[in-house]
Motif scaffolding. Structure first.
Motif, PDB file in Angstrom:
ATOM      1  N   MET A   7       0.834  -1.207   0.000  1.00 45.98           N
ATOM      2  CA  MET A   7       0.000   0.000   0.000  1.00 45.98           C
ATOM      3  C   MET A   7       0.867   1.255   0.000  1.00 45.98           C
ATOM      4  SD  MET A   7      -3.437  -0.558   2.295  1.00 45.98           S
ATOM      5  CE  MET A   7      -2.610  -0.801   3.873  1.00 45.98           C
ATOM      6  N   SER A   8       1.917   1.264   0.808  1.00 47.01           N
ATOM      7  CA  SER A   8       2.768   2.450   0.869  1.00 47.01           C
ATOM      8  C   SER A   8       3.455   2.705  -0.464  1.00 47.01           C
ATOM      9  CB  SER A   8       3.810   2.306   1.983  1.00 47.01           C
ATOM     10  OG  SER A   8       4.839   1.393   1.636  1.00 47.01           O
ATOM     11  N   GLU A   9       3.905   1.661  -1.117  1.00 47.51           N
ATOM     12  CA  GLU A   9       4.600   1.827  -2.400  1.00 47.51           C
ATOM     13  C   GLU A   9       3.670   2.381  -3.475  1.00 47.51           C
ATOM     14  OE1 GLU A   9       7.640   1.777  -2.892  1.00 47.51           O
ATOM     15  OE2 GLU A   9       8.453   0.720  -1.155  1.00 47.51           O
ATOM     16  N   ILE A  10       2.432   1.924  -3.495  1.00 50.69           N
ATOM     17  CA  ILE A  10       1.462   2.458  -4.460  1.00 50.69           C
ATOM     18  C   ILE A  10       1.189   3.930  -4.167  1.00 50.69           C
ATOM     19  CG2 ILE A  10      -0.918   2.313  -5.286  1.00 50.69           C
ATOM     20  CD1 ILE A  10       0.792   0.029  -6.268  1.00 50.69           C
ATOM     21  N   MET A  11       1.010   4.264  -2.907  1.00 48.45           N
ATOM     22  CA  MET A  11       0.714   5.642  -2.529  1.00 48.45           C
ATOM     23  C   MET A  11       1.868   6.595  -2.823  1.00 48.45           C
ATOM     24  SD  MET A  11      -1.175   5.202   1.157  1.00 48.45           S
ATOM     25  CE  MET A  11      -2.930   4.799   1.267  1.00 48.45           C
ATOM     26  N   LEU A  12       3.093   6.106  -2.671  1.00 50.23           N
ATOM     27  CA  LEU A  12       4.275   6.963  -2.805  1.00 50.23           C
ATOM     28  C   LEU A  12       4.642   7.276  -4.250  1.00 50.23           C
ATOM     29  CD1 LEU A  12       6.445   5.354   0.003  1.00 50.23           C
ATOM     30  CD2 LEU A  12       5.723   7.750  -0.060  1.00 50.23           C
ATOM     31  N   GLN A  13       3.997   6.629  -5.202  1.00 54.33           N
ATOM     32  CA  GLN A  13       4.307   6.901  -6.602  1.00 54.33           C
ATOM     33  C   GLN A  13       3.830   8.308  -6.960  1.00 54.33           C
ATOM     34  OE1 GLN A  13       2.467   3.741  -8.836  1.00 54.33           O
ATOM     35  NE2 GLN A  13       3.561   2.157  -7.720  1.00 54.33           N
ATOM     36  N   GLN A  14       4.772   9.192  -7.216  1.00 51.86           N
ATOM     37  CA  GLN A  14       4.500  10.571  -7.622  1.00 51.86           C
ATOM     38  C   GLN A  14       3.810  11.403  -6.541  1.00 51.86           C
ATOM     39  OE1 GLN A  14       2.525   9.213 -11.405  1.00 51.86           O
ATOM     40  NE2 GLN A  14       3.919  10.657 -12.350  1.00 51.86           N
ATOM     41  N   THR A  15       3.920  10.969  -5.276  1.00 52.63           N
ATOM     42  CA  THR A  15       3.308  11.703  -4.174  1.00 52.63           C
ATOM     43  C   THR A  15       4.304  11.796  -3.023  1.00 52.63           C
ATOM     44  OG1 THR A  15       1.141  10.806  -4.798  1.00 52.63           O
ATOM     45  CG2 THR A  15       1.307  11.845  -2.644  1.00 52.63           C
ATOM     46  N   PRO A  16       4.529  12.987  -2.452  1.00 57.75           N
ATOM     47  CA  PRO A  16       5.529  13.160  -1.391  1.00 57.75           C
ATOM     48  C   PRO A  16       5.190  12.383  -0.120  1.00 57.75           C
ATOM     49  CG  PRO A  16       4.885  15.278  -2.341  1.00 57.75           C
ATOM     50  CD  PRO A  16       3.919  14.263  -2.861  1.00 57.75           C
TER      51      PRO A  16
ATOM     52  N   PRO B  24      -6.310  -3.549   7.304  1.00 53.40           N
ATOM     53  CA  PRO B  24      -5.040  -4.186   7.671  1.00 53.40           C
ATOM     54  C   PRO B  24      -4.665  -5.381   6.808  1.00 53.40           C
ATOM     55  CG  PRO B  24      -6.766  -4.783   9.226  1.00 53.40           C
ATOM     56  CD  PRO B  24      -7.337  -3.719   8.338  1.00 53.40           C
ATOM     57  N   VAL B  25      -5.649  -5.978   6.141  1.00 46.89           N
ATOM     58  CA  VAL B  25      -5.404  -7.116   5.256  1.00 46.89           C
ATOM     59  C   VAL B  25      -6.153  -6.886   3.950  1.00 46.89           C
ATOM     60  CG1 VAL B  25      -4.989  -8.785   7.102  1.00 46.89           C
ATOM     61  CG2 VAL B  25      -7.330  -8.382   6.296  1.00 46.89           C
ATOM     62  N   PRO B  26      -5.738  -7.535   2.845  1.00 48.53           N
ATOM     63  CA  PRO B  26      -6.390  -7.311   1.556  1.00 48.53           C
ATOM     64  C   PRO B  26      -7.897  -7.557   1.574  1.00 48.53           C
ATOM     65  CG  PRO B  26      -4.330  -8.481   1.239  1.00 48.53           C
ATOM     66  CD  PRO B  26      -4.553  -8.409   2.713  1.00 48.53           C
ATOM     67  N   SER B  27      -8.349  -8.603   2.267  1.00 45.78           N
ATOM     68  CA  SER B  27      -9.778  -8.924   2.261  1.00 45.78           C
ATOM     69  C   SER B  27     -10.622  -7.811   2.870  1.00 45.78           C
ATOM     70  CB  SER B  27     -10.030 -10.238   3.013  1.00 45.78           C
ATOM     71  OG  SER B  27      -9.525 -10.172   4.333  1.00 45.78           O
ATOM     72  N   ALA B  28     -10.043  -7.052   3.806  1.00 44.56           N
ATOM     73  CA  ALA B  28     -10.782  -5.934   4.398  1.00 44.56           C
ATOM     74  C   ALA B  28     -11.046  -4.861   3.352  1.00 44.56           C
ATOM     75  CB  ALA B  28      -9.999  -5.360   5.579  1.00 44.56           C
ATOM     76  N   MET B  29     -10.047  -4.572   2.527  1.00 46.62           N
ATOM     77  CA  MET B  29     -10.255  -3.598   1.468  1.00 46.62           C
ATOM     78  C   MET B  29     -11.178  -4.148   0.383  1.00 46.62           C
ATOM     79  SD  MET B  29      -7.547  -1.557  -0.998  1.00 46.62           S
ATOM     80  CE  MET B  29      -6.935  -0.538   0.347  1.00 46.62           C
ATOM     81  N   ALA B  30     -11.021  -5.413   0.057  1.00 45.87           N
ATOM     82  CA  ALA B  30     -11.856  -6.022  -0.983  1.00 45.87           C
ATOM     83  C   ALA B  30     -13.329  -5.974  -0.602  1.00 45.87           C
ATOM     84  CB  ALA B  30     -11.407  -7.460  -1.230  1.00 45.87           C
ATOM     85  N   ALA B  31     -13.618  -5.995   0.688  1.00 45.13           N
ATOM     86  CA  ALA B  31     -15.003  -5.958   1.145  1.00 45.13           C
ATOM     87  C   ALA B  31     -15.601  -4.566   1.064  1.00 45.13           C
ATOM     88  CB  ALA B  31     -15.077  -6.473   2.582  1.00 45.13           C
ATOM     89  N   SER B  32     -14.767  -3.565   0.887  1.00 53.81           N
ATOM     90  CA  SER B  32     -15.246  -2.190   0.729  1.00 53.81           C
ATOM     91  C   SER B  32     -15.530  -1.911  -0.740  1.00 53.81           C
ATOM     92  CB  SER B  32     -14.204  -1.200   1.250  1.00 53.81           C
ATOM     93  OG  SER B  32     -13.976  -1.378   2.629  1.00 53.81           O
TER      94      SER B  32
ATOM     95  N   LEU C 177      -5.443  -0.613  -6.718  1.00 55.98           N
ATOM     96  CA  LEU C 177      -5.125  -1.226  -5.433  1.00 55.98           C
ATOM     97  C   LEU C 177      -6.328  -1.991  -4.891  1.00 55.98           C
ATOM     98  CD1 LEU C 177      -3.034  -1.626  -3.253  1.00 55.98           C
ATOM     99  CD2 LEU C 177      -3.712   0.557  -2.236  1.00 55.98           C
ATOM    100  N   HIS C 178      -7.510  -1.453  -5.082  1.00 52.38           N
ATOM    101  CA  HIS C 178      -8.733  -2.154  -4.670  1.00 52.38           C
ATOM    102  C   HIS C 178      -8.875  -3.467  -5.429  1.00 52.38           C
ATOM    103  CE1 HIS C 178     -13.127  -2.984  -4.762  1.00 52.38           C
ATOM    104  NE2 HIS C 178     -13.050  -2.611  -3.489  1.00 52.38           N
TER     105      HIS C 178
ATOM    106  N   LEU D  81       4.207  -9.293 -10.401  1.00 54.20           N
ATOM    107  CA  LEU D  81       4.006  -8.542 -11.640  1.00 54.20           C
ATOM    108  C   LEU D  81       2.664  -8.873 -12.295  1.00 54.20           C
ATOM    109  CD1 LEU D  81       7.597  -8.733 -13.170  1.00 54.20           C
ATOM    110  CD2 LEU D  81       6.384  -6.655 -12.505  1.00 54.20           C
ATOM    111  N   GLY D  82       2.090  -9.997 -11.964  1.00 52.04           N
ATOM    112  CA  GLY D  82       0.807 -10.384 -12.526  1.00 52.04           C
ATOM    113  C   GLY D  82      -0.388  -9.796 -11.794  1.00 52.04           C
ATOM    114  N   LEU D  83      -0.148  -9.086 -10.697  1.00 51.28           N
ATOM    115  CA  LEU D  83      -1.234  -8.492  -9.930  1.00 51.28           C
ATOM    116  C   LEU D  83      -1.669  -7.160 -10.549  1.00 51.28           C
ATOM    117  CD1 LEU D  83       0.128  -9.089  -6.317  1.00 51.28           C
ATOM    118  CD2 LEU D  83      -1.700 -10.364  -7.457  1.00 51.28           C
ATOM    119  N   PRO D  84      -2.925  -6.783 -10.407  1.00 54.49           N
ATOM    120  CA  PRO D  84      -3.404  -5.501 -10.951  1.00 54.49           C
ATOM    121  C   PRO D  84      -2.636  -4.317 -10.365  1.00 54.49           C
ATOM    122  CG  PRO D  84      -5.251  -6.881 -10.294  1.00 54.49           C
ATOM    123  CD  PRO D  84      -4.018  -7.560  -9.786  1.00 54.49           C
TER     124      PRO D  84
END
Length: 289
Positions: A31-40, A56-64, A85-86, A108-111
């Motif tokens: 999550m941090s690496e995705i957020m940090l792309q082009q953002t301070p 805290p885990v992927p399934s928690a976000m997937a449920a949103s 990321l979702h 690399l195969g992940l979205p």
């Protein structure tokens, strides 16, 4: 390059970033690496802390819903990253047992996971000896190894090969070295005002050559004010702050100087899947129409 000097400097001077704490999981690092792309960092850190608590885990976000994730993304910019990321969270939850893979090729195969992010996760989350290359790393290598004031156009194959040649042999030192390279580029070997007096590298080819000026084409500076990106951001602000779909008239008010640009920006948000239009012509964040 003197890897020992760089590692020693990093162990003394590294910033205390939240994703460097003990106990941070691979998912949270991703999550941090995705957020940090082009953002301070200063903008990312508080949002990341909120996301770690909420998802805290992927399934928690997937449920949103997509809309919930987009709303929580706030003003980090480039909101398509949030959608990817979702989707990545959904794949991790359903196909990988709610865990982030350790293998670069699988990552690399992940979205939404590209060459940099896959290797950053493998390196910083799992301690693998793999080269990690971002803009900061490319700039440090261009100066310290090649004696160039600025890095040239990116080349994944060439840039990874350059970084791989510098990695220490042991996994532990290689992981710290990769983090140190990035830190050096972010804090000392910066693009506009490198602080060479504080640099731990006494064998920098660029400094030894007298810090020659860049002779290639000028670096492109990315504008924001007046661009479609700014208009898209204002449209997204309205939708994030609303409690339901809104009328077109509310969106029209955010940009009155160029209605054609505003229409183009709204259309691009629809095409990108960030915004959707309801059957009765209202507009909402993805998944909330």
């Amino acid at each position: 390059m003197n890897s020992s000097a760089l590692i020693s400097w990093f162990e003394r001077e590294a910033r205390e970033l939240p994703w460097r704490r003990e106990g941070v999981t691979a998912w949270q690092i991703l999550m941090s690496e995705i957020m940090l792309q082009q953002t301070p960092v200063v903008r990312v850190a508080p949002v990341w802390e909120q996301w770690v608590e909420r998802w805290p885990v992927p399934s928690a976000m997937a449920a949103s819903s997509q809309g919930e994730v987009l709303r929580a993304w706030g003003k980090l910019g480039y909101p398509r990253r949030a959608l990817r990321l979702h989707e990545c969270a959904r794949v991790l939850a359903t196909e990988h047992g709610d865990a982030v893979p350790t293998d670069v090729d699988v990552l690399l195969g992940l979205p939404g996971i590209g060459a940099y992010t896959a290797r950053a996760v493998a390196c910083f989350a799992y301690g693998q000896r793999v080269p990690v290359v971002d803009t900061n790393v490319r700039r440090v290598i261009a100066r310290s190894v090649h004696g160039q004031a600025e890095q040239g156009n990116p080349s994944t194959t060439r840039d990874l090969a350059d970084a791989a040649q510098l990695l220490p042999r042991t996994r532990t030192r290689a992981t710290v070295f990769s983090a140190a390279l990035m830190e050096l580029g972010a804090t000392i070997c910066t693009a506009r005002t490198p602080d060479c007096a504080r640099c731990p590298l006494d064998d920098c080819a660029w400094v030894l050559a007298g810090r020659p000026e860049h002779t290639g084409p000028p670096r492109k500076v990315q504008k924001f004010v007046g661009t479609d990106r700014q208009v898209r951001g204002r449209l997204m602000d309205v939708l994030r702050e609303s409690h339901g779909p809104v009328e077109r008239a509310r969106l029209d008010l955010v940009w009155l100087t160029d209605t054609g640009q505003r229409d183009r920006a709204l259309h691009s948000l629809l095409v990108d899947g960030l915004v959707e239009q309801t059957e009765d012509g209202l507009f909402a964040l993805a998944g909330e129409g």
